[in-house]
Design a protein around this motif. Structure first.
Motif, PDB file in Angstrom:
ATOM      1  N   PRO A  97       0.720  -1.155   0.068  1.00 25.51           N
ATOM      2  CA  PRO A  97      -0.268   0.134   0.030  1.00 25.51           C
ATOM      3  C   PRO A  97       0.708   1.359  -0.006  1.00 25.51           C
ATOM      4  CG  PRO A  97      -0.895  -1.594   1.631  1.00 25.51           C
ATOM      5  CD  PRO A  97       0.450  -2.012   0.980  1.00 25.51           C
ATOM      6  N   ALA A  98       2.107   1.328   0.578  1.00 21.13           N
ATOM      7  CA  ALA A  98       2.933   2.229   0.495  1.00 21.13           C
ATOM      8  C   ALA A  98       3.350   2.965  -0.610  1.00 21.13           C
ATOM      9  CB  ALA A  98       4.123   2.186   1.517  1.00 21.13           C
ATOM     10  N   ILE A  99       3.258   1.880  -1.513  1.00 17.37           N
ATOM     11  CA  ILE A  99       3.782   2.236  -3.024  1.00 17.37           C
ATOM     12  C   ILE A  99       2.572   2.886  -3.777  1.00 17.37           C
ATOM     13  CG2 ILE A  99       4.402   1.342  -5.217  1.00 17.37           C
ATOM     14  CD1 ILE A  99       6.132  -0.904  -3.836  1.00 17.37           C
ATOM     15  N   VAL A 100       1.530   2.353  -3.762  1.00 16.25           N
ATOM     16  CA  VAL A 100       0.198   2.750  -4.426  1.00 16.25           C
ATOM     17  C   VAL A 100       0.065   4.339  -3.808  1.00 16.25           C
ATOM     18  CG1 VAL A 100      -2.280   2.538  -4.556  1.00 16.25           C
ATOM     19  CG2 VAL A 100      -0.781   0.501  -4.452  1.00 16.25           C
ATOM     20  N   ASN A 101       0.085   4.595  -2.540  1.00 15.98           N
ATOM     21  CA  ASN A 101      -0.107   5.884  -1.842  1.00 15.98           C
ATOM     22  C   ASN A 101       0.918   6.745  -2.388  1.00 15.98           C
ATOM     23  OD1 ASN A 101      -1.440   7.692   0.057  1.00 15.98           O
ATOM     24  ND2 ASN A 101       0.347   7.413   1.065  1.00 15.98           N
ATOM     25  N   ALA A 102       2.286   6.493  -2.636  1.00 13.67           N
ATOM     26  CA  ALA A 102       3.125   7.447  -2.990  1.00 13.67           C
ATOM     27  C   ALA A 102       3.080   7.640  -4.424  1.00 13.67           C
ATOM     28  CB  ALA A 102       4.517   6.549  -2.841  1.00 13.67           C
ATOM     29  N   ILE A 103       2.726   6.737  -5.118  1.00 15.44           N
ATOM     30  CA  ILE A 103       2.491   6.961  -6.832  1.00 15.44           C
ATOM     31  C   ILE A 103       1.125   8.087  -6.799  1.00 15.44           C
ATOM     32  CG2 ILE A 103       1.839   6.034  -8.763  1.00 15.44           C
ATOM     33  CD1 ILE A 103       3.426   3.397  -8.061  1.00 15.44           C
ATOM     34  N   ASP A 104       0.294   7.461  -6.195  1.00 15.97           N
ATOM     35  CA  ASP A 104      -1.008   8.472  -6.160  1.00 15.97           C
ATOM     36  C   ASP A 104      -0.741   9.951  -5.751  1.00 15.97           C
ATOM     37  OD1 ASP A 104      -2.515   6.683  -7.143  1.00 15.97           O
ATOM     38  OD2 ASP A 104      -3.565   5.817  -5.316  1.00 15.97           O
ATOM     39  N   TYR A 105       0.341  10.314  -4.933  1.00 16.20           N
ATOM     40  CA  TYR A 105       0.428  11.673  -4.450  1.00 16.20           C
ATOM     41  C   TYR A 105       0.800  12.550  -5.511  1.00 16.20           C
ATOM     42  CZ  TYR A 105       0.654  12.077   0.610  1.00 16.20           C
ATOM     43  OH  TYR A 105       0.306  12.291   1.962  1.00 16.20           O
ATOM     44  N   LEU A 106       1.431  12.040  -6.731  1.00 15.30           N
ATOM     45  CA  LEU A 106       2.079  12.937  -7.889  1.00 15.30           C
ATOM     46  C   LEU A 106       1.250  12.755  -9.283  1.00 15.30           C
ATOM     47  CD1 LEU A 106       5.625  12.546  -6.903  1.00 15.30           C
ATOM     48  CD2 LEU A 106       4.137  14.299  -5.940  1.00 15.30           C
ATOM     49  N   ALA A 107       1.352  13.542 -10.029  1.00 15.17           N
ATOM     50  CA  ALA A 107       0.879  13.031 -11.495  1.00 15.17           C
ATOM     51  C   ALA A 107       2.041  13.475 -12.500  1.00 15.17           C
ATOM     52  CB  ALA A 107      -0.118  14.039 -11.607  1.00 15.17           C
ATOM     53  N   ARG A 108       2.437  14.771 -12.683  1.00 11.77           N
ATOM     54  CA  ARG A 108       3.279  15.064 -13.949  1.00 11.77           C
ATOM     55  C   ARG A 108       4.633  14.728 -13.438  1.00 11.77           C
ATOM     56  NH1 ARG A 108       6.911  18.386 -12.447  1.00 11.77           N
ATOM     57  NH2 ARG A 108       6.479  20.033 -10.698  1.00 11.77           N
ATOM     58  N   GLU A 109       5.158  14.632 -12.443  1.00 14.48           N
ATOM     59  CA  GLU A 109       6.555  14.328 -11.968  1.00 14.48           C
ATOM     60  C   GLU A 109       6.952  12.606 -12.492  1.00 14.48           C
ATOM     61  OE1 GLU A 109       5.065  16.915  -8.800  1.00 14.48           O
ATOM     62  OE2 GLU A 109       4.339  15.272 -10.038  1.00 14.48           O
ATOM     63  N   TRP A 110       5.890  11.931 -12.739  1.00 12.62           N
ATOM     64  CA  TRP A 110       6.032  10.449 -12.829  1.00 12.62           C
ATOM     65  C   TRP A 110       6.206  10.269 -14.645  1.00 12.62           C
ATOM     66  CZ3 TRP A 110       7.551   7.390  -9.251  1.00 12.62           C
ATOM     67  CH2 TRP A 110       6.646   7.552  -8.039  1.00 12.62           C
ATOM     68  N   LYS A 111       5.737  11.295 -15.316  1.00 15.67           N
ATOM     69  CA  LYS A 111       5.482  11.185 -16.916  1.00 15.67           C
ATOM     70  C   LYS A 111       6.743  10.814 -17.585  1.00 15.67           C
ATOM     71  CE  LYS A 111       1.083  13.177 -17.807  1.00 15.67           C
ATOM     72  NZ  LYS A 111       0.521  12.119 -18.523  1.00 15.67           N
ATOM     73  N   TYR A 112       6.495  10.076 -18.629  1.00 13.60           N
ATOM     74  CA  TYR A 112       7.676   9.589 -19.708  1.00 13.60           C
ATOM     75  C   TYR A 112       9.009   9.256 -19.005  1.00 13.60           C
ATOM     76  CZ  TYR A 112       4.387  12.574 -22.008  1.00 13.60           C
ATOM     77  OH  TYR A 112       3.011  12.988 -22.461  1.00 13.60           O
ATOM     78  N   LYS A 113       8.753   8.498 -18.049  1.00 14.31           N
ATOM     79  CA  LYS A 113       9.931   7.690 -17.344  1.00 14.31           C
ATOM     80  C   LYS A 113       9.600   6.352 -17.336  1.00 14.31           C
ATOM     81  CE  LYS A 113      10.747  11.882 -14.529  1.00 14.31           C
ATOM     82  NZ  LYS A 113      10.757  12.411 -13.338  1.00 14.31           N
ATOM     83  N   PRO A 114      10.780   5.555 -17.425  1.00 15.29           N
ATOM     84  CA  PRO A 114      10.344   4.199 -17.551  1.00 15.29           C
ATOM     85  C   PRO A 114      10.693   3.319 -16.140  1.00 15.29           C
ATOM     86  CG  PRO A 114      12.769   4.494 -18.433  1.00 15.29           C
ATOM     87  CD  PRO A 114      12.072   5.821 -18.144  1.00 15.29           C
TER      88      PRO A 114
END
Length: 189
Positions: free
Chosen positions: A92-109
């Motif tokens: 759940p910590a991974i899911v929560n951490a991902i859900d915190y942000l949006a644009r910061e994740w984009k276009y990264k493998p």
């Protein structure tokens, strides 16, 4: 300049094994040579269950923990999630951490270095991939799974990877490097 690889420790549980694998992976990635590895431990950010008043796509973060998390993720070029399997699912910590942000994740493998019982965390890895794609991350198919991970830890708590694990990790980092380079022009816009 080498691409920045965030090795994300996905468990926040007391007694977790993730840091052991992440430190090994950091050393391996440094020796591999294609990345500048950065250990990123979700636990150190103290992210409560999503507590921002605005949707992440707005980037209007109010809390210091979110601003710090945003800065670290934004600076990355690629990710390896060191992901345990909890109840046939991703931590759940991974899911929560991902859900915190949006644009910061984009276009990264991203690659997944999973660990667990008999499945080696593969069910968690498969559950994580749709979430990653939803925030614009490109999860690659190459990954590493450590079944019965407790048996892989030495009596002092360290991890000595087998030749098979080292080979799989090299393949994973090679492919992650290709994707990171290919997506770089998209990250620049």
């Amino acid at each position: 300049m080498k691409h920045k690889l965030n090795i994300i420790i996905g468990s926040t549980r007391p007694g977790r094994a993730g840091p052991v694998f992440a430190h090994w992976l950091e050393d391996f990635a440094r020796e591999h040579g294609n990345f500048e590895p950065v250990l990123t431990d979700i636990a150190t950010f103290h992210l409560p269950v999503l507590d921002e008043p605005h949707h992440p796509r707005l980037g209007n973060y109010q809390n210091d923990h979110t601003k710090a998390w945003s800065k670290v993720i934004d600076a990355a070029d690629a990710f390896v999630f060191v992901a345990p399997e909890y109840n046939y699912f991703v931590a759940p910590a991974i899911v929560n951490a991902i859900d915190y942000l949006a644009r910061e994740w984009k276009y990264k493998p991203a690659a997944i270095f999973s660990y667990g019982g008999v499945s080696g965390g593969l069910r968690a890895a498969q559950a994580l991939k749709p979430l990653l794609t939803a925030v614009g991350v490109m999860p690659i198919s190459e990954g590493v799974a450590l079944p019965m991970y407790q048996k892989l830890l030495e009596s002092d708590g360290s991890f000595q990877a087998s030749e098979q694990v080292e080979g799989g990790t090299k393949t994973m980092l090679d492919e992650l490097s290709r994707w990171s380079g290919a997506l770089k022009p998209m990250r620049a816009t």
